[in-house]
Structure formats: structure tokens, C-alpha cells
Design a protein around this motif. Structure first.
Motif, mmCIF file in Angstrom:
data_model
loop_
_atom_site.group_PDB
_atom_site.id
_atom_site.type_symbol
_atom_site.label_atom_id
_atom_site.label_comp_id
_atom_site.label_asym_id
_atom_site.label_seq_id
_atom_site.Cartn_x
_atom_site.Cartn_y
_atom_site.Cartn_z
ATOM 1 N N THR A 79 63.291 -31.408 9.353
ATOM 2 C CA THR A 79 62.561 -32.595 9.772
ATOM 3 C C THR A 79 62.889 -32.955 11.213
ATOM 4 O OG1 THR A 79 64.183 -34.284 9.180
ATOM 5 C CG2 THR A 79 62.802 -33.394 7.395
ATOM 6 N N SER A 80 62.119 -33.880 11.740
ATOM 7 C CA SER A 80 62.343 -34.330 13.119
ATOM 8 C C SER A 80 63.658 -35.090 13.248
ATOM 9 C CB SER A 80 61.181 -35.210 13.573
ATOM 10 O OG SER A 80 61.014 -36.300 12.690
ATOM 11 N N ALA A 81 64.252 -35.440 12.122
ATOM 12 C CA ALA A 81 65.542 -36.146 12.152
ATOM 13 C C ALA A 81 66.707 -35.208 12.433
ATOM 14 C CB ALA A 81 65.775 -36.864 10.824
ATOM 15 N N GLN A 82 66.462 -33.907 12.338
ATOM 16 C CA GLN A 82 67.523 -32.931 12.604
ATOM 17 C C GLN A 82 67.670 -32.839 14.116
ATOM 18 O OE1 GLN A 82 70.267 -30.487 13.336
ATOM 19 N NE2 GLN A 82 70.030 -31.083 11.208
ATOM 20 N N LYS A 83 68.826 -33.234 14.639
ATOM 21 C CA LYS A 83 68.995 -33.395 16.084
ATOM 22 C C LYS A 83 69.087 -32.085 16.850
ATOM 23 C CE LYS A 83 71.209 -37.939 15.769
ATOM 24 N NZ LYS A 83 69.913 -38.472 15.419
ATOM 25 N N ASN A 84 69.547 -31.044 16.216
ATOM 26 C CA ASN A 84 69.723 -29.770 16.908
ATOM 27 C C ASN A 84 69.269 -28.636 15.997
ATOM 28 O OD1 ASN A 84 70.456 -27.831 18.729
ATOM 29 N ND2 ASN A 84 72.623 -27.914 18.223
ATOM 30 N N PRO A 85 67.969 -28.497 15.784
ATOM 31 C CA PRO A 85 67.479 -27.573 14.759
ATOM 32 C C PRO A 85 67.424 -26.103 15.170
ATOM 33 C CG PRO A 85 65.651 -28.737 15.771
ATOM 34 C CD PRO A 85 66.903 -29.297 16.385
ATOM 35 N N THR A 86 67.552 -25.790 16.435
ATOM 36 C CA THR A 86 67.471 -24.392 16.858
ATOM 37 C C THR A 86 68.639 -23.612 16.279
ATOM 38 O OG1 THR A 86 66.297 -24.884 18.906
ATOM 39 C CG2 THR A 86 67.547 -22.840 18.853
ATOM 40 N N ALA A 87 68.335 -22.625 15.441
ATOM 41 C CA ALA A 87 69.382 -21.863 14.759
ATOM 42 C C ALA A 87 68.730 -20.740 13.968
ATOM 43 C CB ALA A 87 70.187 -22.764 13.808
ATOM 44 N N PHE A 88 69.590 -19.903 13.358
ATOM 45 C CA PHE A 88 69.161 -18.845 12.457
ATOM 46 C C PHE A 88 69.398 -19.354 11.039
ATOM 47 C CE2 PHE A 88 67.773 -14.767 11.548
ATOM 48 C CZ PHE A 88 68.669 -13.996 10.820
ATOM 49 N N TYR A 89 68.340 -19.358 10.216
ATOM 50 C CA TYR A 89 68.439 -19.912 8.867
ATOM 51 C C TYR A 89 68.392 -18.778 7.843
ATOM 52 C CZ TYR A 89 67.802 -24.480 10.937
ATOM 53 O OH TYR A 89 67.972 -25.618 11.678
ATOM 54 N N LEU A 90 69.369 -18.811 6.950
ATOM 55 C CA LEU A 90 69.480 -17.778 5.927
ATOM 56 C C LEU A 90 69.350 -18.383 4.539
ATOM 57 C CD1 LEU A 90 72.468 -15.892 7.525
ATOM 58 C CD2 LEU A 90 70.297 -14.807 6.932
#
Lengths: 119, 110
Positions: A79-90
Motif C-alpha cells: 500500500t501507499s502507507a509502506q514508506k520504503n517499498p522498493t525491494a525484492f519480494y519472495l
């Protein structure tokens, strides 16, 4: 072939937008998990689900949401509430929740990951 | 919370060399795991260890569960190019929760 699929492989989003990452498994596993991986970091647990229609927060759940309406699917919404969303998601799944069963590890099988970049 | 200290962070070796990496913690774990992650992929389990003192091999890989239950090491013998990747240790605590180390990135020089 049995396995876990994640789509898309690469995802770009603008700041302030919600985005949903897909995770599907045909291993007939009860438990599913979402992890976040940042460069030089270990895997951190976002959410997990022990069984259909049930899920629990992991260590870094803020700014994320999940659903588990079907056994084979466990989508993650950033969501837009996630302050630092750039990452690799597993995404991962295992036969049962919990680390061990009858002195053997309930192995978590991982999908190929989705790399999310916020522009 | 519980943490695993994995070292070294990265390694640069020549093909054919042996590799050693380890994981330590101030906490006790009931099971130790070693995973390998290829670039752009998800981790794959290499070895699982269940008992203190246990030594387990999987081909050229050997791992040990420390006697104190607070550490584990992984050795790779005669490294080959496909060994390149990130190796993660992980421990299962008494709540059956998995804690991951930060990984050791292995590079093999031509």
C-alpha cells in the motif's frame, strides 16, 4: 510441474499507488509466506498464512496487506502507507505451518521473486 | 529480537578452492538451515541440521550444527562456477519461527 509462481518478475509503480503481487502454488501446501529482501539483508517476514482464510502479521507487516481466499493463492498488496517499498519480494510455501514435524524440517519452498521499484 | 551473525559478508575465491562460512547467535536454535540463492531467484534449501554436533554432507557441501546450538558452519569443497550466489544460514527457534542471516555472497574469480 509442481511449484510456486510469482508474477510479475519486475514491477514499477509510482509513489502513492497500491500494487498487488501475485503468488500461486500447486504443491497443495497449507502454509504460505511473504518475505522482503533488501540488498545485504536477510529475509524478513511480512505475513504468513497457516491455512485458508487465516493469516498473521510477521515482523514487518506495516504498509502491507494480504488475503488467503484459496489454498493455492496468497496475494500481497503493497500500500501507499509502506514508506520504503522498493525491494525484492519472495513468496514461499510449506506443507504445514511450523518449523518441524516429526523431527524433520517443514521445508519452505520459495518462488522466483518479484522486484518492485517505486519511481 | 533474535539475530544471526553470518560471516563473511562476501568472498572472492579462485575456482577449485575450498570455502568456509559460519553463522553465530547469542540465542539457541533447534534447527539450523543453509539456503543458497542464485541471482534473481528464490533461495533453495541445501542442508538442514537437527541435532547439536550433527555433521551433514550433501555432495561437496558439509555443514555442522554447533555443540552449543548457537552456531553453524558450511564448507564447500573444490568450488566450481555454479557455486556463485548468496548463501543464507537460518535458524528455527523454539516458537518454530525461522530467523535468517544476512547472507554470504560468493564470487568466483576466473
Amino acid at each position: 510441474d509442481g511449484g510456486i509462481t510469482q508474477s510479475p518478475k519486475y514491477l514499477f509503480r509510482k509513489e502513492g499507488q497500491n500494487v498487488t503481487l501475485s503468488c500461486e502454488q500447486n504443491l497443495n501446501h497449507d502454509a504460505m509466506y511473504w518475505y522482503r529482501q533488501d540488498p545485504g539483508q536477510g529475509l524478513r517476514l511480512i505475513y504468513y498464512s497457516q491455512i485458508v482464510n487465516d493469516f498473521q502479521k510477521g515482523d514487518i507487516a506495516e504498509g502491507y496487506s494480504v488475503s488467503r481466499e484459496k489454498k493455492e493463492s496468497f496475494p500481497l498488496t503493497v500500500t501507499s502507507a509502506q514508506k520504503n517499498p522498493t525491494a525484492f519480494y519472495l513468496c514461499a510455501s510449506s506443507t504445514l505451518w511450523g518449523g518441524t514435524s516429526l523431527s524433520s524440517y517443514n521445508e519452505q519452498f520459495f518462488g522466483p521473486g518479484t522486484r518492485l521499484t517505486v519511481l | 529480537g533474535q539475530q544471526l551473525n553470518q560471516s563473511p559478508q562476501s568472498m572472492f575465491i579462485q575456482e577449485g578452492e575450498d570455502v568456509s562460512m559460519n553463522c553465530t547467535s547469542s540465542s539457541i536454535f533447534n534447527t539450523w538451515l543453509w539456503y543458497k540463492q542464485d541471482p534473481g531467484e528464490g533461495p533453495v534449501l541445501l542442508i538442514a541440521l537437527y541435532k547439536a554436533g550433527e555433521l551433514t554432507s550433501n555432495g561437496r557441501l558439509t555443514a555442522q550444527f554447533g555443540i552449543t546450538r548457537k552456531d553453524s558452519f558450511l564448507n564447500i569443497s573444490a568450488s566450481i562456477p555454479s557455486d556463485v550466489g548468496i548463501y543464507f544460514c537460518a535458524g528455527l527457534n523454539r516458537d518454530d519461527k525461522i530467523i535468517f542471516g544476512k547472507g554470504t555472497r560468493l564470487h568466483i574469480l576466473p
